[in-house]
Motif scaffolding. Structure first.
Motif, mmCIF file in Angstrom:
data_model
loop_
_atom_site.group_PDB
_atom_site.id
_atom_site.type_symbol
_atom_site.label_atom_id
_atom_site.label_comp_id
_atom_site.label_asym_id
_atom_site.label_seq_id
_atom_site.Cartn_x
_atom_site.Cartn_y
_atom_site.Cartn_z
ATOM 1 N N SER A 180 0.841 -1.190 0.000
ATOM 2 C CA SER A 180 0.000 0.000 0.000
ATOM 3 C C SER A 180 0.879 1.243 0.000
ATOM 4 O O SER A 180 2.046 1.206 0.412
ATOM 5 C CB SER A 180 -0.912 0.018 1.218
ATOM 6 O OG SER A 180 -0.159 0.234 2.404
ATOM 7 N N MET A 181 0.318 2.363 -0.441
ATOM 8 C CA MET A 181 1.065 3.618 -0.444
ATOM 9 C C MET A 181 1.492 3.980 0.977
ATOM 10 O O MET A 181 2.600 4.501 1.183
ATOM 11 C CB MET A 181 0.211 4.735 -1.042
ATOM 12 C CG MET A 181 0.938 6.059 -1.212
ATOM 13 S SD MET A 181 2.303 5.926 -2.407
ATOM 14 C CE MET A 181 3.078 7.536 -2.236
ATOM 15 N N GLU A 182 0.643 3.693 1.946
ATOM 16 C CA GLU A 182 0.963 3.995 3.339
ATOM 17 C C GLU A 182 2.185 3.193 3.803
ATOM 18 O O GLU A 182 3.094 3.727 4.460
ATOM 19 C CB GLU A 182 -0.233 3.713 4.232
ATOM 20 C CG GLU A 182 -1.421 4.641 4.021
ATOM 21 C CD GLU A 182 -2.222 4.336 2.752
ATOM 22 O OE1 GLU A 182 -2.990 5.216 2.310
ATOM 23 O OE2 GLU A 182 -2.067 3.215 2.192
ATOM 24 N N ASP A 183 2.223 1.903 3.461
ATOM 25 C CA ASP A 183 3.372 1.073 3.830
ATOM 26 C C ASP A 183 4.628 1.483 3.050
ATOM 27 O O ASP A 183 5.748 1.393 3.569
ATOM 28 C CB ASP A 183 3.074 -0.406 3.591
ATOM 29 C CG ASP A 183 2.191 -1.002 4.684
ATOM 30 O OD1 ASP A 183 2.273 -0.521 5.826
ATOM 31 O OD2 ASP A 183 1.420 -1.932 4.389
ATOM 32 N N PHE A 184 4.431 1.924 1.819
ATOM 33 C CA PHE A 184 5.557 2.396 1.015
ATOM 34 C C PHE A 184 6.217 3.597 1.688
ATOM 35 O O PHE A 184 7.448 3.649 1.851
ATOM 36 C CB PHE A 184 5.067 2.767 -0.389
ATOM 37 C CG PHE A 184 6.141 3.290 -1.306
ATOM 38 C CD1 PHE A 184 7.138 2.466 -1.790
ATOM 39 C CD2 PHE A 184 6.145 4.631 -1.688
ATOM 40 C CE1 PHE A 184 8.129 2.949 -2.641
ATOM 41 C CE2 PHE A 184 7.122 5.123 -2.535
ATOM 42 C CZ PHE A 184 8.119 4.285 -3.013
ATOM 43 N N ILE A 185 5.414 4.561 2.123
ATOM 44 C CA ILE A 185 5.953 5.750 2.788
ATOM 45 C C ILE A 185 6.596 5.383 4.116
ATOM 46 O O ILE A 185 7.626 5.954 4.502
ATOM 47 C CB ILE A 185 4.823 6.788 2.992
ATOM 48 C CG1 ILE A 185 4.379 7.347 1.636
ATOM 49 C CG2 ILE A 185 5.271 7.915 3.919
ATOM 50 C CD1 ILE A 185 3.172 8.255 1.714
ATOM 51 N N ALA A 186 6.040 4.389 4.809
ATOM 52 C CA ALA A 186 6.570 4.005 6.119
ATOM 53 C C ALA A 186 7.893 3.249 6.018
ATOM 54 O O ALA A 186 8.702 3.287 6.949
ATOM 55 C CB ALA A 186 5.533 3.154 6.857
#
Length: 428
Positions: free
Chosen positions: A248-254
């Protein structure tokens, strides 16, 4: 001598063709190669067609790279480093395919040697493959809608790479979630799907090792795939052990610290196709005693740095509405002639942008112009790297861009690239 039937390319060029070698830390280069494989026209530019091990083979291959503002030709022979007959650096998963190893050798020649490829940034090789426009974002320090920008970049045939932070442990330790620390990856796609009635924005990432994948949400074996349509599963899901995965984009940023996007045109920065960008490059230098004035704090000498004027006309609808507010991209690159990449010593560089009052018409602004004057924009800090860039918004008016090194009397050549949205006009 390695195989009886060598081929340059077997069934096309693919990001799955190769795996990184065990003896060379050049993941930054191979992550860029993964992005390169998506664009056949750029592949053909870097690795000119009509080369093979077949008829009239002379034992040499020809490559082209964009280095510090110009395209250069590189010719190599077909000798490759081996141990017991096996390639020790990048190697193809198809034993008789050699384009990855030969491309790596040609780039090693440009850098000075294989050892000179040790450690680097994805942006360096992406620029050397394209000569294009480069933007860089720290994932947790930007207000830009990055997923939408990445989606536009994919459609614009941009090349993208990303990297993870270094941990406390030396080397490249693998975290429990499968992500490698201090490592470069290729961004190979984005996709939006619906799961249990909610939209999910995904990012596809490739590990240049050719193995080693994220094992969290939306990974190959994630149960979340059971909640999406069959068409979305067929479009995205793969069980191959190839180093590529979705998250997910959220996991990518994290889990990643930055992303680099390189494209032949900056038009992907727009949220619509109604506007275009124009780019201009200036070649200049900081020379000891004349034009090497150092950073703004050096009040007596800063004004001697090269100065570049730019005029911004009326803002377009996107900028005025805030949908896509940035209307100027400035990049500053140091130019080096030293063949050996590892011996290049970059100065700490940056640039400052000042608003010019309408009544001032000077060709060269004196020291008093800068006294007690704060720039309207500037690089966040002076950084000891090959290239710095910033994407930002300027209101209509005339501005002065002053590139500089951190200290006075640091001599170097540089290239200043200015890209502006339609409606802006530049002059030196």
């Amino acid at each position: 001598k390695i195989v009886s039937d060598p081929q340059l390319i077997v069934q096309g060029v693919s990001r799955f063709d190769y795996s990184q070698g065990s003896y060379l830390g050049n993941c930054w280069f191979l992550a860029s190669v993964g992005a390169l494989t998506f664009q056949k026209d750029i592949v053909d530019q870097v690795m000119p067609a009509d080369q093979s091990f077949g008829k009239d083979y002379a034992g040499i291959f020809h490559f082209r790279f964009w280095r510090f503002g110009k395209w250069i030709d590189v010719v190599i022979d077909d000798r490759l480093p081996t141990v017991k007959g096996k390639l020790i650096f990048v190697h193809s998963k198809t034993s008789n395919e050699f384009w990855p190893a030969l491309l790596e050798k040609a780039y090693a020649k440009v850098c000075g040697s294989y050892a000179d490829m040790q450690a680097g940034c994805v942006s360096e090789a992406l620029l050397d493959f394209t000569g294009g426009v480069h933007v860089y974002f720290k994932l947790n320090q930007t207000s830009t809608d990055l997923w939408s920008l990445m989606d536009r970049a994919v459609n614009a045939k941009a090349l993208m790479g990303c990297s993870t932070s270094h941990g406390d442990t030396p080397g490249n330790p693998i975290l429990p979630n499968g992500i490698v620390q201090g490592h470069a990856y290729t961004v190979t796609g984005v996709f939006k799907l619906t799961s249990q009635g909610e939209p999910v924005r995904l990012v596809r990432v490739l590990n240049p090792w050719g193995k080693g994948e994220w094992n969290g949400a939306w990974s190959d074996k994630s149960l979340l795939w059971n909640n999406v349509s069959e068409s979305d599963q067929s479009n995205c899901l793969s069980s191959a052990i190839d180093g590529e995965f979705w998250m997910s984009m959220e996991d990518f940023i994290a889990n990643f610290k930055d992303i680099t996007i390189c494209c032949l045109s900056p038009d992907f920065l727009n949220s619509s196709s109604k506007y275009s960008w124009t780019s201009t490059c200036y070649y200049s230098s900081w020379d000891v005693g004349t034009t090497a004035g150092g950073r703004p704090r050096n009040k007596e000498t800063f004004w001697t740095n090269p100065q570049f004027r730019i005029r911004i006309e009326q803002l377009d609808e996107e900028c005025a509405s805030g949908q896509c507010p940035e209307n100027i991209l400035v990049s500053l690159m140091q130019l080096h002639e030293n063949r050996y990449r590892s011996l290049v010593s970059n100065f700490s560089i940056g640039f400052s942008v000042y608003l010019i009052p309408p009544e001032m018409k000077e060709e060269k602004f004196p020291a008093k112009f800068f006294y007690n004057k704060h720039p309207v924009e500037a690089t966040e800090k002076f950084t000891q790297v090959r290239l710095v860039m910033k994407l930002f918004k300027l209101e209509p008016g005339e501005y002065l861009i002053v590139p500089s090194t951190f200290n006075p009397n640091e001599s170097a050549e540089f290239m200043l690239s200015i890209s502006t949205k339609s409606g802006s006009h530049k002059k030196n």
